[in-house]
Design an enzyme around this catalytic site. Structure first.
Site, PDB file in Angstrom:
ATOM      1  N   LYS A  64      19.135  -1.470  42.794  1.00 44.13           N
ATOM      2  CA  LYS A  64      19.209  -0.410  43.822  1.00 44.13           C
ATOM      3  C   LYS A  64      17.830   0.179  44.091  1.00 44.13           C
ATOM      4  O   LYS A  64      17.516   0.567  45.220  1.00 44.13           O
ATOM      5  CB  LYS A  64      20.180   0.678  43.381  1.00 44.13           C
ATOM      6  CG  LYS A  64      20.362   1.806  44.418  1.00 44.13           C
ATOM      7  CD  LYS A  64      20.922   1.287  45.739  1.00 44.13           C
ATOM      8  CE  LYS A  64      21.016   2.405  46.796  1.00 44.13           C
ATOM      9  NZ  LYS A  64      22.082   3.374  46.518  1.00 44.13           N
ATOM     10  N   LYS A  77      15.632  11.872  45.652  1.00 39.95           N
ATOM     11  CA  LYS A  77      15.962  11.623  44.239  1.00 39.95           C
ATOM     12  C   LYS A  77      15.776  10.142  43.895  1.00 39.95           C
ATOM     13  O   LYS A  77      15.155   9.809  42.880  1.00 39.95           O
ATOM     14  CB  LYS A  77      17.405  12.062  43.973  1.00 39.95           C
ATOM     15  CG  LYS A  77      17.941  11.726  42.590  1.00 39.95           C
ATOM     16  CD  LYS A  77      18.816  10.463  42.568  1.00 39.95           C
ATOM     17  CE  LYS A  77      20.065  10.616  43.383  1.00 39.95           C
ATOM     18  NZ  LYS A  77      20.945   9.415  43.299  1.00 39.95           N
ATOM     19  N   THR A 117      23.670   6.231  42.421  1.00 40.24           N
ATOM     20  CA  THR A 117      22.317   5.733  42.175  1.00 40.24           C
ATOM     21  C   THR A 117      21.692   6.628  41.117  1.00 40.24           C
ATOM     22  O   THR A 117      21.426   7.799  41.354  1.00 40.24           O
ATOM     23  CB  THR A 117      21.479   5.744  43.456  1.00 40.24           C
ATOM     24  OG1 THR A 117      22.104   4.903  44.431  1.00 40.24           O
ATOM     25  CG2 THR A 117      20.076   5.227  43.178  1.00 40.24           C
TER      26      THR A 117
END
Length: 294
Positions: A177, A245, A102
């Site tokens: 995502k 993150k 990701t």
């Protein structure tokens, strides 16, 4: 572009919680797989099972027809692909790169553009499903890239997941995502609060789950992570530090598109508080600790 066959040499970089299971599926299907991880010990079992250890991502890129990456952060992706000793300096024309990390949509587009100039191909293909999805080859794989590259790689992707969708051009997988992580972030708050409430009210949380998990409240997190909360199992299927993150990427992208995300912002601040108290390497279900301990 022809579909990949079992003779294609696959390189896999990043054999952590999810990557190790993904490599095992490739080996089981008969693909020759070369592996690299910064902590070599994390590849020992895979080497015993038939994988070939390489000393660097560049060494893998020289030998592989397809290189897959599952690393931690966008800066890891950038250095692995585009650094002075990055893979694109070593790979041959025609190499296909599939990044399961990701990362940011912007970086995915940069990697695509650089690969295009060199006669190589890329897919940004972040996944969802955690350690269980990886182990059971039931990952959702969100793909960005060219149609012909996607179709060529589909037989291999099907070894790793069951819900594989091309979302659009380069960067589209990463944008998708972000949608996934945004949906999870606020939902995790609700799941934790529901279980904490049930326990504090003197109910049996397991029985409460039986009632609510198949109704309107149902979600992947409720079915898969709430039982871990109840059991006191906070081992990572997905690390808190990586979720922070991801939420940071999503908030930055949302700001660039002038979209307010108050739910996501709250979830990120709550997880950051956990990380500051030593939970960065716990699973995302450890958010439960903020509500109820013991």
């Amino acid at each position: 572009m022809k579909q990949l066959t079992s003779e294609a040499v696959i390189g896999f970089i990043g054999t952590g919680v999810m990557g190790k299971s993904m490599v095992r599926h490739l080996l089981k299907a008969g693909y020759p797989v070369h592996v690299y991880n910064r902590t070599k010990a994390k590849t020992d079992e895979l080497v015993q099972e038939g994988a070939v250890w390489e000393e660097s991502p560049a060494a893998i890129a020289k030998k592989a027809d397809v290189v897959m990456t599952m690393v931690g952060y966008p800066h890891d992706v950038e250095s692995t692909y585009l650094g002075d000793e990055g893979m694109m300096q070593s790979a041959k024309p025609g190499t296909i790169f599939i990044d399961f990390t990701t990362s940011t949509p912007t970086l995915a587009k940069r990697i695509y553009d650089e690969a295009k100039v060199r006669g190589m191909h890329t897919l940004d293909a972040p996944v969802s499903g955690g350690d269980v999805g990886a182990r059971e080859a039931r990952l959702a794989i969100m793909v960005g890239g060219e149609q012909e590259v996607y179709e060529a790689c589909l037989p291999v992707l099907k070894l790793l997941g069951t819900n594989i969708i091309l979302q659009g051009g380069a960067g589209s997988g990463q944008h998708t995502k972000m949608c996934n992580q945004i949906a999870i972030a606020s939902n995790m708050i609700g799941v934790c609060e529901a279980i904490a409430y049930a326990k504090q009210a003197g109910l049996a949380p397991e029985r409460v789950l039986e009632s609510i998990s198949t109704g309107a409240a149902g979600s992947w997190s409720l079915s898969n992570l709430a039982p871990r909360m109840i059991q006191g199992n906070f081992e990572p299927g997905f690390y808190i530090k990586h979720f922070i993150k991801d939420m940071g990427i999503a908030l930055a992208e949302a700001e660039a598109m002038n979209i307010e995300m108050p739910g996501l912002d709250l979830a990120k601040r709550m997880y950051e508080e956990l990380a500051e108290h030593g939970e960065a390497n716990s699973g995302t279900q450890a958010l439960y600790k903020r509500y109820f301990k013991g």
